[in-house]
Scaffold this active site. Structure first.
Site, PDB file in Angstrom:
ATOM      1  N   HIS A   1      -2.447  -9.729   0.623  1.00 47.18           N
ATOM      2  CA  HIS A   1      -1.467  -9.804   1.709  1.00 47.18           C
ATOM      3  C   HIS A   1      -1.988 -10.878   2.676  1.00 47.18           C
ATOM      4  CE1 HIS A   1      -1.301  -5.459   0.631  1.00 47.18           C
ATOM      5  NE2 HIS A   1      -0.043  -5.487   0.992  1.00 47.18           N
TER       6      HIS A   1
ATOM      7  N   ASP B   1      -4.711  -9.631   4.866  1.00 45.31           N
ATOM      8  CA  ASP B   1      -6.011  -9.313   4.234  1.00 45.31           C
ATOM      9  C   ASP B   1      -6.908 -10.534   4.317  1.00 45.31           C
ATOM     10  OD1 ASP B   1      -4.584  -7.148   3.221  1.00 45.31           O
ATOM     11  OD2 ASP B   1      -4.337  -8.063   1.240  1.00 45.31           O
TER      12      ASP B   1
ATOM     13  N   GLU C   1       8.306  -3.609  -5.391  1.00 42.56           N
ATOM     14  CA  GLU C   1       7.415  -2.524  -5.816  1.00 42.56           C
ATOM     15  C   GLU C   1       7.975  -1.203  -5.297  1.00 42.56           C
ATOM     16  OE1 GLU C   1       3.229  -3.271  -5.026  1.00 42.56           O
ATOM     17  OE2 GLU C   1       2.933  -1.120  -4.690  1.00 42.56           O
TER      18      GLU C   1
ATOM     19  N   HIS D   1       2.844   5.493  -7.357  1.00 40.93           N
ATOM     20  CA  HIS D   1       4.180   5.573  -6.757  1.00 40.93           C
ATOM     21  C   HIS D   1       5.136   6.297  -7.699  1.00 40.93           C
ATOM     22  CE1 HIS D   1       3.392   1.739  -4.100  1.00 40.93           C
ATOM     23  NE2 HIS D   1       2.520   2.712  -3.893  1.00 40.93           N
TER      24      HIS D   1
ATOM     25  N   ASP E   1      -0.415   9.100  -1.721  1.00 39.26           N
ATOM     26  CA  ASP E   1      -0.846   7.952  -2.501  1.00 39.26           C
ATOM     27  C   ASP E   1      -2.380   7.849  -2.464  1.00 39.26           C
ATOM     28  OD1 ASP E   1      -0.214   5.693  -3.930  1.00 39.26           O
ATOM     29  OD2 ASP E   1       0.305   4.465  -2.199  1.00 39.26           O
TER      30      ASP E   1
ATOM     31  N   ASP F   1      -4.317   6.431  -4.650  1.00 37.34           N
ATOM     32  CA  ASP F   1      -4.762   5.108  -5.133  1.00 37.34           C
ATOM     33  C   ASP F   1      -6.135   5.156  -5.805  1.00 37.34           C
ATOM     34  OD1 ASP F   1      -2.495   3.728  -4.373  1.00 37.34           O
ATOM     35  OD2 ASP F   1      -3.308   3.048  -2.454  1.00 37.34           O
TER      36      ASP F   1
ATOM     37  N   ASP G   1      -4.506  -1.754  -7.729  1.00 39.08           N
ATOM     38  CA  ASP G   1      -4.179  -1.303  -6.377  1.00 39.08           C
ATOM     39  C   ASP G   1      -4.832   0.078  -6.232  1.00 39.08           C
ATOM     40  OD1 ASP G   1      -3.200  -0.920  -3.906  1.00 39.08           O
ATOM     41  OD2 ASP G   1      -1.089  -1.224  -4.400  1.00 39.08           O
TER      42      ASP G   1
HETATM   43  C1  XUL Z   1       1.286   0.567  -0.815  1.00 36.89           C
HETATM   44  C2  XUL Z   1       1.072  -0.446  -1.854  1.00 36.89           C
HETATM   45  C3  XUL Z   1       0.854  -1.840  -1.363  1.00 36.89           C
HETATM   46  C4  XUL Z   1       1.542  -2.872  -2.184  1.00 36.89           C
HETATM   47  C5  XUL Z   1       1.475  -4.270  -1.624  1.00 36.89           C
HETATM   48  O1  XUL Z   1       1.434   1.856  -1.300  1.00 36.89           O
HETATM   49  O2  XUL Z   1       1.042  -0.151  -3.019  1.00 36.89           O
HETATM   50  O3  XUL Z   1      -0.502  -2.080  -1.303  1.00 36.89           O
HETATM   51  O4  XUL Z   1       1.026  -2.911  -3.480  1.00 36.89           O
HETATM   52  O5  XUL Z   1       1.979  -4.354  -0.357  1.00 36.89           O
HETATM   53 CO    CO Z   2       0.849  -1.259  -4.781  1.00 36.02          CO
END
Ligand code: XUL
Ligand code: CO
Length: 449
Positions: free
Chosen positions: A109, A112, A240, A279, A315, A317, A347
């Site tokens: 991003h 970042d 996304e 997600h 989430d 992750d 991610d």
């Molecule tokens: C948030 C997510 C983000 C996107 C990019 O849940 O997945 O990090 O991948 O903005």
């Molecule tokens: Co993502």
């Protein structure tokens, strides 16, 4: 370059280039299954999997959560005199990490990479300085950009959304960032550009004009598409999907919702899906359901590789560790011909109590090994063709006679009803789906038998 890149300072001291040592190795800093040069079908593992590291989780996140402060103290930010110096150090650390790990891609991003300044002009200047450094480091290391994106959700000004914000001024500031992030992506030869919905959603209909917000989102995406194309960007734009978090109702709920949205607003030629495993889970779907749904519509683009926790509704992750999930995912991806411009972007984040620098390597090594196994299993499934043939034969009745006429659209409901009338009830439809048999076969493939 040598075996790997280090800037003025080596940040991951004592860790060299990560090598493939094979399944019997007990070295936590070696690949057990990911052998980048090994050929699977017609391509090497590396070319199939197209791994990317996520800049935000790996080099920015510090373990802060709603209940506690940072636990991970990155040396590249700690010892810097100001945010720009920290960003420059962070980039050195990032490219050292990419080149030691041996991944081909990264994703970022805008925020970042470069800190926000006191004005949009200063923010853009900061980003341009870091993009220019990234360009040099990409050249030096051979690491490439899978996709870029803009963070238009963290700053408090985006608390009511970015493109869907009820205040026009905020929509314009989101455009400032998205335009600069598209420019950065082009400058860095990014293969795609991603829009994750961020706060594009709502919490209550008592304060929300849903139709206006969706129209505004579509208008904004159309403008971004037009700008990117005008600047010569040829790659796909990705959406996304995510069903909730941070908003209760996100407009990009899941793959099917996004495809409907893109088609409704005429954006389906330029946009594809970036599908994230965690997600999908939050939307109550299997990861592979989302992949297959995009694939059959010709809308599959890229993957955010991670996993959730089946007992948590948020989430998490986490890095992927399930061979079953990666094998199913790679089966769907291979079936559709593999990645083109997309790849597997981790991610994923290490847990907040994983505080040793080596933990970041170990986490990525595990994720890469897990996908390498998944790839090998998927290739066996496709080569053996037992499962694909089973599916094909299950629909054999649509290949001949009246079934084929139906499939071609040659029958009316009256004709179809007459065929049903004539066939009678008999034993029609009583064919076993044999799910358990297929699951057992799948398990045999997982064990390499
Ligand atoms: C948030 C997510 C983000 C996107 C990019 O849940 O997945 O990090 O991948 O903005
Ligand atoms: Co993502």
């Amino acid at each position: 370059m040598g075996e790997f890149y280090t800037g003025n300072k080596e940040y991951f001291k004592g860790i060299g280039k990560i090598k493939y040592e094979g399944p019997k190795s007990k070295n936590p800093l070696a690949f057990k299954y990911y052998d980048s040069k090994k050929t699977i079908g017609k391509k090497t593992m590396k070319d199939h999997l197209r791994f990317a590291v996520a800049y935000w989780h790996s080099f920015c996140a510090d373990g802060t959560d709603p209940f506690g402060a940072a636990t991970i103290h990155h040396p590249w930010s700690m010892n810097a005199n100001n945010p720009m110096e920290a960003a420059i150090n962070k980039m050195d650390a990032a490219f050292e990490f990419f080149s030691k790990l041996g991944v081909e891609y990264y994703c970022f991003h805008d925020r970042d990479m470069a800190p926000e300044g006191v004005s949009p002009t200063e923010s853009e200047k900061n980003l341009r300085i870091l993009v220019s450094k990234a360009k040099d480091l990409q050249k030096e290391t051979g690491v490439k950009l899978l996709w870029g994106t803009a963070n238009v959700f963290s700053n408090p000004r985006f608390m009511n959304g970015a493109a869907t914000n009820p205040e026009f001024g905020v929509v314009a500031l989101a455009a400032t960032q998205v335009k600069a992030a598209i420019d950065a992506t082009i400058e860095l030869d990014g293969e795609g550009y991603t829009f994750w919905g961020g706060r594009e959603g709502y919490m209550s209909l008592l304060n929300t004009d849903l139709k206006r917000e969706k129209d505004n989102l579509a208008r904004f995406l159309t403008m971004a598409r037009d700008y990117g194309r005008k600047q010569g960007f040829k790659g796909p734009f990705y959406i996304e999907p995510k069903p909730m978090e941070p908003s209760k109702h996100q407009y990009d709920f899941d793959t099917e919702t996004v495809i409907g949205f893109l088609r409704h607003y005429g954006l389906d030629k330029d946009f594809k899906l970036n599908i994230e495993a965690n997600h999908a889970e939050l939307a109550n779907h299997d990861f592979v359901h989302e992949l297959e749904t995009a694939a059959v519509e010709g809308m599959f683009g890229s993957v955010d590789a991670n996993r959730g926790d089946p007992r948590n509704g948020w989430d998490t992750d986490q890095f992927p560790i399930s061979y079953y999930e990666t094998a199913m995912a790679m089966y769907v991806i291979l079936k559709m011909g593999g990645f083109t411009s997309g790849g597997l972007n981790f991610d994923s984040k290490i847990r907040r109590n994983s505080i040793e620098p080596a933990d970041l390597f170990i986490a990525h090594i595990g994720g890469m090994d897990t996908f390498a196994v998944g790839l090998e299993v998927a290739q066996r499934i496709i080569e053996d063709a037992i499962i694909p043939n089973f599916i094909e034969n299950r629909y054999a009745s649509f290949k001949t006679g009246d079934g084929a006429r139906f499939a071609k659209g040659d029958l009316t409901l009256e004709e179809l009803s007459k065929i049903g009338m004539n066939s009678g009830y008999g034993n029609i439809g009583l064919t076993s789906g044999k799910q358990e048999y297929l699951e057992n076969i799948f398990n045999q493939y997982l064990l390499g038998i």
